[in-house]
Design a protein around this motif. Structure first.
Motif, PDB file in Angstrom:
ATOM      1  N   SER A 158     -27.531 -14.129  38.334  1.00  0.00           N
ATOM      2  CA  SER A 158     -27.083 -14.689  36.894  1.00  0.00           C
ATOM      3  C   SER A 158     -28.291 -15.293  35.931  1.00  0.00           C
ATOM      4  O   SER A 158     -27.915 -14.250  34.967  1.00  0.00           O
ATOM      5  N   ASP A 159     -29.583 -15.079  36.406  1.00  0.00           N
ATOM      6  CA  ASP A 159     -30.760 -15.389  35.173  1.00  0.00           C
ATOM      7  C   ASP A 159     -31.071 -13.560  34.627  1.00  0.00           C
ATOM      8  O   ASP A 159     -30.943 -13.934  33.872  1.00  0.00           O
ATOM      9  N   TYR A 160     -30.830 -13.059  35.897  1.00  0.00           N
ATOM     10  CA  TYR A 160     -31.012 -12.004  35.110  1.00  0.00           C
ATOM     11  C   TYR A 160     -30.516 -10.725  35.022  1.00  0.00           C
ATOM     12  O   TYR A 160     -30.441 -10.883  33.136  1.00  0.00           O
ATOM     13  N   ARG A 161     -28.895 -11.068  34.649  1.00  0.00           N
ATOM     14  CA  ARG A 161     -27.588 -11.036  33.664  1.00  0.00           C
ATOM     15  C   ARG A 161     -28.413 -11.719  32.240  1.00  0.00           C
ATOM     16  O   ARG A 161     -28.240 -10.800  31.851  1.00  0.00           O
ATOM     17  N   ALA A 162     -28.350 -12.153  32.706  1.00  0.00           N
ATOM     18  CA  ALA A 162     -28.758 -13.377  31.401  1.00  0.00           C
ATOM     19  C   ALA A 162     -30.110 -12.675  30.637  1.00  0.00           C
ATOM     20  O   ALA A 162     -30.162 -12.830  29.025  1.00  0.00           O
ATOM     21  N   ARG A 163     -30.615 -12.185  31.218  1.00  0.00           N
ATOM     22  CA  ARG A 163     -32.360 -11.904  30.466  1.00  0.00           C
ATOM     23  C   ARG A 163     -32.405 -10.571  30.156  1.00  0.00           C
ATOM     24  O   ARG A 163     -32.834 -10.104  29.092  1.00  0.00           O
ATOM     25  N   PHE A 164     -31.955  -9.084  31.150  1.00  0.00           N
ATOM     26  CA  PHE A 164     -31.779  -7.857  30.881  1.00  0.00           C
ATOM     27  C   PHE A 164     -30.267  -7.216  30.084  1.00  0.00           C
ATOM     28  O   PHE A 164     -29.916  -6.442  30.262  1.00  0.00           O
ATOM     29  N   GLY A 165     -28.960  -8.118  30.318  1.00  0.00           N
ATOM     30  CA  GLY A 165     -27.776  -7.798  29.857  1.00  0.00           C
ATOM     31  C   GLY A 165     -26.607  -6.609  30.364  1.00  0.00           C
ATOM     32  O   GLY A 165     -25.547  -6.376  30.299  1.00  0.00           O
ATOM     33  N   GLU A 166     -27.453  -6.890  31.852  1.00  0.00           N
ATOM     34  CA  GLU A 166     -26.992  -6.199  33.294  1.00  0.00           C
ATOM     35  C   GLU A 166     -27.120  -7.092  34.673  1.00  0.00           C
ATOM     36  O   GLU A 166     -28.267  -7.487  34.383  1.00  0.00           O
ATOM     37  N   SER A 167     -26.043  -6.579  35.693  1.00  0.00           N
ATOM     38  CA  SER A 167     -26.164  -7.012  36.998  1.00  0.00           C
ATOM     39  C   SER A 167     -27.910  -5.651  37.556  1.00  0.00           C
ATOM     40  O   SER A 167     -27.849  -4.808  37.359  1.00  0.00           O
ATOM     41  N   PRO A 168     -28.250  -6.170  38.613  1.00  0.00           N
ATOM     42  CA  PRO A 168     -29.393  -5.852  39.281  1.00  0.00           C
ATOM     43  C   PRO A 168     -29.418  -4.691  39.826  1.00  0.00           C
ATOM     44  O   PRO A 168     -29.496  -3.519  39.159  1.00  0.00           O
ATOM     45  N   SER A 169     -27.660  -4.590  40.403  1.00  0.00           N
ATOM     46  CA  SER A 169     -27.156  -3.188  41.089  1.00  0.00           C
ATOM     47  C   SER A 169     -27.263  -2.451  39.698  1.00  0.00           C
ATOM     48  O   SER A 169     -27.632  -0.928  40.528  1.00  0.00           O
ATOM     49  N   THR A 170     -26.670  -2.570  38.755  1.00  0.00           N
ATOM     50  CA  THR A 170     -26.832  -1.439  37.415  1.00  0.00           C
ATOM     51  C   THR A 170     -28.377  -1.475  37.501  1.00  0.00           C
ATOM     52  O   THR A 170     -28.628   0.442  37.229  1.00  0.00           O
ATOM     53  N   THR A 171     -29.018  -1.959  36.962  1.00  0.00           N
ATOM     54  CA  THR A 171     -30.336  -1.780  36.728  1.00  0.00           C
ATOM     55  C   THR A 171     -30.753  -0.420  37.465  1.00  0.00           C
ATOM     56  O   THR A 171     -31.711   0.726  37.881  1.00  0.00           O
ATOM     57  N   LEU A 172     -30.512  -1.018  39.261  1.00  0.00           N
ATOM     58  CA  LEU A 172     -30.832  -0.082  40.802  1.00  0.00           C
ATOM     59  C   LEU A 172     -30.049   1.284  40.233  1.00  0.00           C
ATOM     60  O   LEU A 172     -31.113   2.112  40.324  1.00  0.00           O
ATOM     61  N   ARG A 173     -29.078   1.743  39.745  1.00  0.00           N
ATOM     62  CA  ARG A 173     -28.165   2.903  39.921  1.00  0.00           C
ATOM     63  C   ARG A 173     -28.737   3.495  39.114  1.00  0.00           C
ATOM     64  O   ARG A 173     -28.819   4.635  39.079  1.00  0.00           O
ATOM     65  N   GLY A 174     -29.385   2.789  38.328  1.00  0.00           N
ATOM     66  CA  GLY A 174     -29.612   3.353  36.815  1.00  0.00           C
ATOM     67  C   GLY A 174     -30.731   4.296  37.217  1.00  0.00           C
ATOM     68  O   GLY A 174     -30.947   5.519  36.512  1.00  0.00           O
TER      69      GLY A 174
END
Length: 317
Positions: free
Chosen positions: A301-317
């Motif tokens: 939840s904190d990650y999404r609030a800070r970066f506007g996406e889920s951590p799994s989305t960042t990982l896949r990108g």
């Protein structure tokens, strides 16, 4: 360990092995018990689920090396300790400090969840909070109101600890030593702030520092350099020779935030960088744990609030 027995003497011996030798006496008309005990521990803390099934009287000597917070899940317990008496219910825990004997009457049908804390761990965490060594013993008030928001938050932490320690080997978050250390410190610190004890007034004294800006800059540098380690706000305050309260007040005045929020932001930024650079086979959970995040739901939840996406989305990108 897990124990089940109906034999009074075995119950006394097994509970004594988990805590300390003591007297155990079924109440009038009761000839046996229905002991069910599950004890789990990591580092200087532990959780014991204990139920005698019958009405019993328990008389332990001074605990000497540990504290106990005893929370009935049902029924009631009358506890005499250190010259005081409390009737403990699901809304009022009893707290035993290491320095005095106790006399307890557990009602029939009174299963307890018991939090164990090593005395040295409590002393060490209080010293971190105060920013100085503690010479006098820490004695908690015998009755702890479990209905306050702070106490309920602490109880959720105890429940989380119990659940993780019940997981199979290599399946618990606390298999990671840095995570276990951070959580232990947080749980003890929260207890010291949630419940009255002989040093509570010192924890609420006004916090002043002659150079708040310089203190905050040093704290930020320390956090930036070491946020990937088993670092807590208490560790930062201890390293800088101030109390946690002083550090918190200086952050509030200089940055309008808290050292906890600043530390979490540094860790989130580090996770973000690690996920963007991660190769095949890396998981979000592993990266989060390596950066000190225990509550994975809150982390996401904190990650999404800070970066506007889920951590799994960042990982896949």
């Amino acid at each position: 360990m897990t124990v089940r027995t109906d034999d009074v003497e075995r119950a006394r011996a097994e509970v004594g092995r988990g805590f300390c030798p003591h007297r155990l006496m079924p109440q009038a008309g009761v000839r046996s018990v229905q002991l069910r005990m599950a004890a789990r521990r990591v580092g200087g803390v532990g959780v014991i689920d204990l139920d005698y099934g019958q009405a019993v009287r328990i008389q332990p000597p001074a605990l000497e090396s540990f504290y106990l917070v005893q929370i009935p899940r049902a029924g009631s317990t009358m506890v005499r300790h250190a010259g005081h008496t409390v009737t403990s219910t699901p809304g009022v825990a009893s707290v035993l400090s290491p320095y005095d004997a106790s006399d307890m009457l557990w009602s029939e049908g009174s299963p307890h969840r018991i939090f164990y804390a090593d005395r040295r761990t409590v002393d060490r965490e209080l010293a971190r909070l105060l920013g100085r060594p503690v010479d006098d013993p820490v004695r908690f008030d015998i009755g702890m109101d479990m209905t306050t928001p702070t106490a309920q938050a602490w109880a959720r932490g105890v429940a989380f600890l119990a659940d993780e320690l019940s997981q199979p080997t290599d399946a618990s978050l606390f298999d990671h030593p840095q995570v276990a250390d951070r959580f232990e410190q947080g749980l003890i610190g929260k207890l010291l702030l949630a419940h009255q004890h002989t040093h509570s007034d010192q924890l609420t004294e006004p916090a002043h520092h002659r150079a708040p800006g310089r203190l905050v800059r040093r704290a930020c540098a320390l956090i930036s350099d070491h946020h990937g380690e088993a670092l807590t706000v208490g560790d930062v305050a201890e390293a800088l020779g101030v109390s946690v309260r002083t550090l918190q007040e200086c952050f509030r005045r200089e940055l309008r935030t808290t050292p906890t929020v600043y530390l979490r932001a540094c860790r989130l930024d580090a996770v973000h960088r690690a996920l963007r650079a991660a190769g095949p086979g890396v998981s979000v959970t592993t990266v989060a744990l390596n950066h000190g995040f225990v509550h994975l739901g809150r982390f996401a939840s904190d990650y999404r609030a800070r970066f506007g996406e889920s951590p799994s989305t960042t990982l896949r990108g």
